[in-house]
Scaffold this active site. Structure first.
Site, short mmCIF file in Angstrom:
data_model
loop_
_atom_site.label_atom_id
_atom_site.label_comp_id
_atom_site.label_asym_id
_atom_site.label_seq_id
_atom_site.Cartn_x
_atom_site.Cartn_y
_atom_site.Cartn_z
N HIS A 238 0.81 -1.22 0.00
CA HIS A 238 0.00 0.00 0.00
C HIS A 238 0.85 1.29 0.00
O HIS A 238 0.71 2.14 -0.85
CB HIS A 238 -0.91 0.01 1.23
CG HIS A 238 -1.83 -1.16 1.33
ND1 HIS A 238 -2.89 -1.36 0.46
CD2 HIS A 238 -1.85 -2.21 2.18
CE1 HIS A 238 -3.53 -2.47 0.79
NE2 HIS A 238 -2.92 -3.01 1.83
O1 RIB Z 1 -4.68 0.02 5.00
C1 RIB Z 1 -3.31 0.02 4.70
C2 RIB Z 1 -2.60 1.09 5.46
O2 RIB Z 1 -2.76 0.89 6.86
C3 RIB Z 1 -1.08 1.09 5.22
O3 RIB Z 1 -0.59 2.38 5.40
C4 RIB Z 1 -0.58 0.20 6.32
O4 RIB Z 1 0.79 0.45 6.65
C5 RIB Z 1 -1.48 0.60 7.44
O5 RIB Z 1 -0.94 1.78 8.02
#
Ligand code: RIB
Ligand code: CA
Length: 309
Positions: A238
């Site tokens: 992500h």
């Molecule tokens: O939903 C994904 C996000 O939430 C990413 O930034 C992961 O590191 C968590 O912080």
């Protein structure tokens, strides 16, 4: 092109670690501050992890602690995804000590001293630190070139059916950021789920031949459990998508949208309401990234991490 003065706010976090190394390996960014927030795991772990990740890259960049809880809600972590320590069990050498003070003050000080519309903020965790900055000194939005947020989802969430974890953790802070007036770019789950790290990508990373950072990244990628969403095929990178947008925007396509937060207690709390078709008739306040060149993304990540110590 001159490197973009950049602040990275994060909650390392396995994918935050990869994103930080990508940012530190990218000449397009001049990372001047790393601010830390509680999120994936508690602040005591996310701070240690951020210091260790920056330290392993050998860069003398200030790392400063921020909020250990949301503005209004109750703090809840995602240790079930990232492990109790936040790095899926990877133990890194301790990094340099954290800079004194707190993140909101450090961000405000940097913005106050900056020229207009010059600083890029890349937020990879709950938006609490940024929300505190713009709630207390709204005029600082005029010093911001762009706020790139890994947050939210137009489609289904990943912590509740409605909400993505970062947005869900502090929806009020995110609402402040949406309304601050700076240019906002959203890397939501809709695009980050396309950054699905598969065994072939891990093998390519390991074959790239790098130093301690690349080897640590490979161990993280080997350790993170494949996601249910991908039916066990891989795990989504992500946070690196937010950094990739800032350094290689050609990998993405998106559209200007109106975005707002659902902060109402209940099943929808934390949902990012993204008006893709302009049905609300509201002026756009964010660029919504929709598609990613997945193989181009992993090629960028692997090539850049191979340049780190
Ligand atoms: O939903 C994904 C996000 O939430 C990413 O930034 C992961 O590191 C968590 O912080
Ligand atoms: Ca994160």
């Amino acid at each position: 092109m001159n490197p973009r003065p950049t602040i990275i706010d994060c909650d390392p976090g396995t994918d935050d670690a990869i994103a930080l190394w990508l940012a530190l390996a990218s000449p397009e960014l001049d990372v001047q501050l790393v601010s830390v927030v509680g999120g994936n795991v508690g602040l005591e772990h996310t701070l240690r992890n951020a210091r260790a990740v920056v330290g392993l890259a050998g860069r003398p960049i200030r790392v400063v602690a921020g909020a250990d809880r949301p503005m209004l809600g109750r703090f809840e972590d995602a240790a079930h995804v990232h492990g109790a320590d936040g790095l899926a069990g990877l133990v890194l050498p301790d990094g340099p000590p954290a800079a004194p003070g707190i993140a909101a003050d450090a961000i405000r000080d940097l913005l106050r001293a900056a020229p207009p519309a010059s600083v890029t903020l890349i937020a990879l965790g709950p938006a609490t630190n940024l929300g505190l900055v713009f709630a207390t000194e709204p005029a600082l939005a005029g010093k911001v070139a762009e706020i790139v947020l890994m947050t939210g989802a137009m489609a289904e969430g990943n912590i509740t059916p409605s909400a993505e974890f970062n947005a869900w953790n502090d929806p009020e802070a995110l609402q402040v950021v949406f309304g601050c007036g700076a240019k906002v770019t959203l890397a939501t789950l809709d695009v980050t789920n396309q950054a699905l790290c598969m065994p072939a990508h891990i093998a390519s990373l390991e074959a790239a031949g790098g130093g301690a950072c690349l080897n640590a990244a490979a161990r993280i990628w080997r350790s993170v459990r494949p996601s249910r969403r991908s039916a066990g095929r891989g795990h989504e990178q992500h946070d690196a998508c937010a950094v990739a947008w800032a350094v290689a925007p050609h990998l993405f396509a998106g559209r200007e949208v109106f975005a707002a937060m659902d902060c109402i207690p209940g099943p929808g709390r934390g949902r990012t309401v993204i008006d893709r078709w302009g049905r609300a008739g509201r002026e756009a306040n964010a660029l919504f990234l929709e598609t990613l060149d997945t193989e181009g993304f992993f090629d960028l990540v692997i090539r850049r991490l191979a340049t780190l110590p």
